[in-house]
Design a protein around this motif. Sequence first.
Motif, short mmCIF file in Angstrom:
data_model
loop_
_atom_site.label_atom_id
_atom_site.label_comp_id
_atom_site.label_asym_id
_atom_site.label_seq_id
_atom_site.Cartn_x
_atom_site.Cartn_y
_atom_site.Cartn_z
N GLN A 168 0.99 -1.17 -0.08
CA GLN A 168 -0.33 -0.05 -0.04
C GLN A 168 0.78 1.19 -0.03
OE1 GLN A 168 -2.45 -0.35 3.33
NE2 GLN A 168 -1.30 1.17 4.61
N MET A 169 0.28 2.15 -0.50
CA MET A 169 0.74 3.56 -0.65
C MET A 169 -0.11 4.58 -0.15
SD MET A 169 2.18 3.27 -4.60
CE MET A 169 3.19 4.58 -4.70
N GLU A 170 0.36 5.47 0.92
CA GLU A 170 -0.28 6.56 1.50
C GLU A 170 0.18 7.76 1.43
OE1 GLU A 170 -1.90 7.58 6.25
OE2 GLU A 170 -1.48 5.52 5.56
N GLN A 171 -0.48 8.97 1.00
CA GLN A 171 0.09 10.46 0.96
C GLN A 171 -0.60 11.36 1.91
OE1 GLN A 171 -1.29 13.27 -0.26
NE2 GLN A 171 -3.58 12.89 -0.85
N GLU A 172 0.16 12.06 2.43
CA GLU A 172 -0.22 13.01 3.35
C GLU A 172 0.15 14.53 2.88
OE1 GLU A 172 1.04 12.10 7.08
OE2 GLU A 172 0.34 9.93 7.02
N PHE A 173 -0.22 15.08 1.90
CA PHE A 173 0.07 16.34 1.25
C PHE A 173 -1.16 17.46 1.54
CE2 PHE A 173 2.82 13.47 -1.09
CZ PHE A 173 4.25 14.19 -0.76
N GLY A 174 -2.05 17.12 2.16
CA GLY A 174 -3.05 18.11 2.70
C GLY A 174 -4.22 18.22 1.37
N THR A 175 -4.04 17.65 0.48
CA THR A 175 -4.77 17.78 -0.69
C THR A 175 -4.66 16.33 -1.52
OG1 THR A 175 -5.26 19.24 -2.79
CG2 THR A 175 -2.89 18.47 -2.24
N ALA A 176 -5.86 16.13 -2.55
CA ALA A 176 -5.87 15.07 -3.12
C ALA A 176 -4.47 14.98 -4.17
CB ALA A 176 -7.28 14.94 -3.96
N VAL A 177 -4.16 13.66 -4.23
CA VAL A 177 -2.95 13.36 -5.35
C VAL A 177 -3.52 12.38 -6.11
CG1 VAL A 177 -0.77 12.19 -5.33
CG2 VAL A 177 -1.35 14.01 -3.75
#
Length: 287
Positions: A168-177
């Motif tokens: 799995q890959m998880e993003q935390e950039f404060g906006t959709a990616v």
Amino acid sequence: MAPTPRPRPLRAVLVLLLALAALLAPGTAGASGGDDGGTEGTSSGGDFAVTVNGRTSNPSAGNEYRLRDTTPTAPIAVRGRHVTFRIDPATLGVYDYTLTGAPDAQRMVTAPTVVFASKVPVLTAAQLRGVRISELRLRDDVLVVRFTTAAGAFKVQAKDAPQGGIFQMEQEFGTAVEYVHTLGPGLFYFVNEFTGKVNFGNGVAADATHQMLLGKDSPQVATKLEQTATTTRWSVASGGRMGGVLGEDAIELSAGATDCTSDCQARNRIQGSVPVPPDPTNPVPIG
């Protein structure tokens, strides 16, 4: 007056067995219920080694290797008994995600097979500025790598196993990616005739040497933007993730993951077994 006899423990056991028999109808099997792409579970007999900046680490069984606050200067190579891939710090994408075909009762291929040519988050230059490994943890068959940048964070989790929720890959950039998934040569997405869900595979039926290659993109707080025979595009919310599920867990008759953006991996897993339909027959690529 004689007291009313209490139900015997055997009666309760028979009731439970009847309920299970009704759930697992003829022609189905039971899967472990992990359709969330998480990497938890019992040991698969796998053994990851990871190479960062030219140095390869592979701790002995039961021990853990940790790396913190490091700037990667080249792609990170991950090599396991069942799975290999690399992570490119220039994009934070995963490339050449491959099943090795190592001998195993659950293997789905008998020779190295690229399942995904790439799994890439579409990030801006600002989001990719200052990529660092904030923490890397490697223990036996489980790898967790958390990257930080000037704009946020990105995490990759993987398990060295022939099947299951192993990536799995998880993003935390404060906006959709946006994530773009591209299958390897010979693989294609198709609609499963028994479930109506979209799976991927190579269409090769199981035989005495391997099970059928079956997989599924496993989104959480993500929306599909495009589906072709060989690619998918997803919009993933901050804190959401895209998992990868292989084998029986990819076709189980589960409801899928819930909308969770914090501490989701364990709390939102299905506990126990769920029915698994038969393997698809002669799947046809989408489109």
